[in-house]
Design an enzyme around this catalytic site. Sequence first.
Site, PDB file in Angstrom:
ATOM      1  N   GLU A 221       0.679  -0.995  -0.523  1.00 50.96           N
ATOM      2  CA  GLU A 221      -0.225   0.315  -0.114  1.00 50.96           C
ATOM      3  C   GLU A 221       1.332   0.875  -0.228  1.00 50.96           C
ATOM      4  O   GLU A 221       0.426   2.384  -0.385  1.00 50.96           O
ATOM      5  CB  GLU A 221      -1.461   0.461   1.701  1.00 50.96           C
ATOM      6  CG  GLU A 221      -2.209  -1.022   1.139  1.00 50.96           C
ATOM      7  CD  GLU A 221      -3.151  -1.286   2.477  1.00 50.96           C
ATOM      8  OE1 GLU A 221      -3.306   0.332   2.588  1.00 50.96           O
ATOM      9  OE2 GLU A 221      -3.038  -1.696   3.180  1.00 50.96           O
ATOM     10  N   SER A 289       6.358 -20.048  -1.467  1.00 49.79           N
ATOM     11  CA  SER A 289       5.759 -21.173  -0.982  1.00 49.79           C
ATOM     12  C   SER A 289       5.061 -22.419  -2.651  1.00 49.79           C
ATOM     13  O   SER A 289       4.645 -21.871  -2.792  1.00 49.79           O
ATOM     14  CB  SER A 289       5.087 -21.762   0.259  1.00 49.79           C
ATOM     15  OG  SER A 289       5.916 -21.520   1.498  1.00 49.79           O
ATOM     16  N   ASP A 361      -5.108 -10.125   1.054  1.00 49.33           N
ATOM     17  CA  ASP A 361      -5.135  -8.948   1.798  1.00 49.33           C
ATOM     18  C   ASP A 361      -5.116  -8.520   3.709  1.00 49.33           C
ATOM     19  O   ASP A 361      -7.342  -8.220   3.257  1.00 49.33           O
ATOM     20  CB  ASP A 361      -6.131  -7.956   0.978  1.00 49.33           C
ATOM     21  CG  ASP A 361      -5.329  -6.551   1.095  1.00 49.33           C
ATOM     22  OD1 ASP A 361      -5.122  -6.480   1.965  1.00 49.33           O
ATOM     23  OD2 ASP A 361      -6.269  -5.766   0.692  1.00 49.33           O
ATOM     24  N   ASP A 364      -4.890  -2.999   5.958  1.00 46.80           N
ATOM     25  CA  ASP A 364      -4.532  -1.757   5.406  1.00 46.80           C
ATOM     26  C   ASP A 364      -4.144  -0.947   6.819  1.00 46.80           C
ATOM     27  O   ASP A 364      -4.681  -0.912   7.799  1.00 46.80           O
ATOM     28  CB  ASP A 364      -6.679  -1.655   5.902  1.00 46.80           C
ATOM     29  CG  ASP A 364      -7.103  -2.714   4.278  1.00 46.80           C
ATOM     30  OD1 ASP A 364      -6.116  -2.944   3.915  1.00 46.80           O
ATOM     31  OD2 ASP A 364      -8.431  -2.763   4.305  1.00 46.80           O
ATOM     32  N   ASP A 549     -15.354  -9.232  -1.794  1.00 39.19           N
ATOM     33  CA  ASP A 549     -14.742 -10.838  -2.011  1.00 39.19           C
ATOM     34  C   ASP A 549     -13.655 -11.476  -2.409  1.00 39.19           C
ATOM     35  O   ASP A 549     -13.886 -12.222  -3.181  1.00 39.19           O
ATOM     36  CB  ASP A 549     -16.463 -11.373  -2.553  1.00 39.19           C
ATOM     37  CG  ASP A 549     -17.391 -10.765  -1.814  1.00 39.19           C
ATOM     38  OD1 ASP A 549     -17.405 -10.298  -1.058  1.00 39.19           O
ATOM     39  OD2 ASP A 549     -18.129 -10.162  -2.740  1.00 39.19           O
TER      40      ASP A 549
END
Length: 847
Positions: A221, A289, A361, A364, A549
């Site tokens: 961000e 990974s 995510d 924030d 979503d």
Amino acid sequence: MVRIRALTTPDQGAGDTGPGTRGNDRMATLFRWLLRLASTAIVLAVIAVALVYYLAARSLPEYDKTLAVDGIGAEIEIVRDNSAVPHIFAESDTDAFFGLGYAHAQDRLWQMILMRRTVQGRLSEVFGQRTLETDILLRRLDLYTLATRSVAAQEPQALGALRAYSAGVNARIAEINDQSLGRGAPEFFVFDAPIAPWQPADSIALVKLMALQLSGQFRDEILRARASLQLPDPDRLADILPDIPGDGTAALPSYASLVPDARMPRFAAAPERDDPLSPVPRRGLAGASNVWAAAPERSAGGGTLLANDPHLGLTAPSTWYLARLQLQEGGVIGGTIPGIPAVMLGRSQSLAWGITSSYLDDQDLHLEELNPDDPQQYRTPDGWARFTTRRSIIEIKDEAPVTVTLRWTENGPVLPGRRFGLDRITPSGHVMSLSWTALSPQDTSLSGALRLMRAQSVNEALGATGLYIAPSQMLSVIDADHIGLKLVGAMPRRDRAMQGQGRLPSPGWIAANRWQGMFPDTANPEWIDPAGGIVGNTNNKIVDRAFPDHVSFDWGDSQRVTRWTQLMQGRQVHTRDSFVEAQLDTVSPAARTLLPLIGRDLWYTGEAAPEGTPERQRQRALDLLANWNGEMNEHMPEPLIYAAWLRALQDRLIRDEIGPLADEFDRVEPLFIERVFRDVDGAGAWCDVVRSVATESCTDIARMSLDDALLWIVEHYGTALESLRWGDAHQALHRHAVLGEVPVLRYFVNIRQNTSGGDFTLQRGVSSAQEPDPFLNVHAATYRGVYDFADPDSSVFISSTGQSGHFLSRHYDDLGTLWRRGEYVPMSLDEDLARAASIGVTRLEAR
């Protein structure tokens, strides 16, 4: 005949000597004293070295012994196999966890104490001013306090395991103190500090520390905000920070427009210095990974298969510690993390599981506006509110302590403005806070991991994932008949009207920008027994959902997944060996895609150039690359030429546009290069140097970049391109966090190995991207495991260094030698096999 008679002075007698002779005597005397002093110094040095060795060797653990301890119900046996992997046998589960705590403390006590100090924000007590900024950050996040509050939220079985594990660690600490065992590790002689008893909260805190090490969304961000201030054209921003192909990305406002009346700071760039003790990874090193699984119909043996190799920063010792516990439900074996009483990845008799970083995510940033009349207040949707504050004192070695005022808003803790470039995107009169799932005081992630260990089926395992909070992972599980893959961890619920959509810091006083709680666990993406019989994840984009979503806009990979798909679909059925082959695959899909694009107007063009000229060197390089298949093999020259070319090319493309901010884009982004050379949405504009009169083409920039790369290669490796070896540049550096930079000592504690692979190969080895060794391998698969339920005891695993954290132990790097060669050790739950190959048995008896 002329006779020469010796001249004498009247006072010279038969026994006298002249000035020259007396000078020789003085020199002889001086020489004798110097020889005596040198001999004495050598003897003292030998004694000192012997004393240091003796003291350091005192802390080498003895594996074959019997010890009486408090806190256990019956005898515990810790059988070390020939790789020093402990097989822990006990009559109860709590005693088994006691044994794991004791074994962890035997081999990795310094590592455990260092991680605990890190999460507590107490490094400066030992390391001084160097770690003050890290301590301030950890105090502001307050992870240890949150871990302490989370103890009461654990399931009863998990709480029992935590207490027993802590007692096992403390039993080893008591043994060290009672028997003067060299303070437990050599590092404690260099960095003297008292060791407090281990507590259940310490283990929960280490899970939160792991979440911090694997999280990079808030730094993305910050970078996006800084780049948007430099690149007001949204198309150019989409070039340099490209979206993974697929629908779901919505248009974003410019960052400056989010706070239109605030004065933004002038742009400046000063990249932070890397510190091995910092738990916050640089961009591109937050975690990665591979994991994949095959159903019985896709397995040659008729049983399910699973392969897993989590990628972390290379350290000595490794993050992972291999162990086996015999629980009431059966044996469990795999990778543990010292300080945490759980097999984080591995298998039992009925189940196997692996993890990758999900890139959910879950962080924030929020701009918080200060009240100009009272800076102790910040704006909320309901008006001004006071910060929740607490003062915290940080002790600093050899200096006066520092008092920090911790501040929290309704959105989360206020971050230090000087870190991570926050001061370049925070308007005056504002601070920045962080919302993050790991900041939960009811964190039951460890209970979820312990319940997973006891699960007997895929459905039962996935049912345990509702307890996971952070770090978020992609969890793949198999039992004898079924395979599954699920995103685990708390998923924030955002308002559809959120301004920054989780990609940019947004004003925290606007209700729509705030989190609206968490999605239920049932909303997390999940796949069970898909029709194709294969599931897997290489940190790639997993769903194509519209915001909010969407799971994430930023994913860890867009390249490895293409190679993985080819290898999985290239066979009708798979075996353990084909899964191993895929883990060790070093073909770069990025190289195969980009080289034809950037070299299309350079191959076999122009007249032959004279030997020794730059043109001739360029032609030789192009000839080599033209016949290369993209395999990043350590013995080949082409990977080094390619990697140096791409690095120089990206820098040339972006530096004239964004100036010093280019230093933050130090890793090649294949999607950006591809967009530019395909001129997607006008991305070819990056090729023109804006400050030059001429109009440069992409071919011009590609040619100049290749010359830049070859010049760099000549300066570092010489002119013989055919003699170059990728492995000479791409050395895996397993660095000791605190002794790795100490002169002389670093040669004993660091481990260096030539390695194949690269940033975008399945055998991933991410380059440091920093001078003087930009291609040093610093982030790779620190654990590999392949589990075959057609024959479970034929399963194999390996870690990147060795079991011991003691650099004098032969088990400090013995597994690393196998890891570097792509070899594994057996992963068997056969007790007789463990005992037959035992190098020692530790018996803990109830006192």
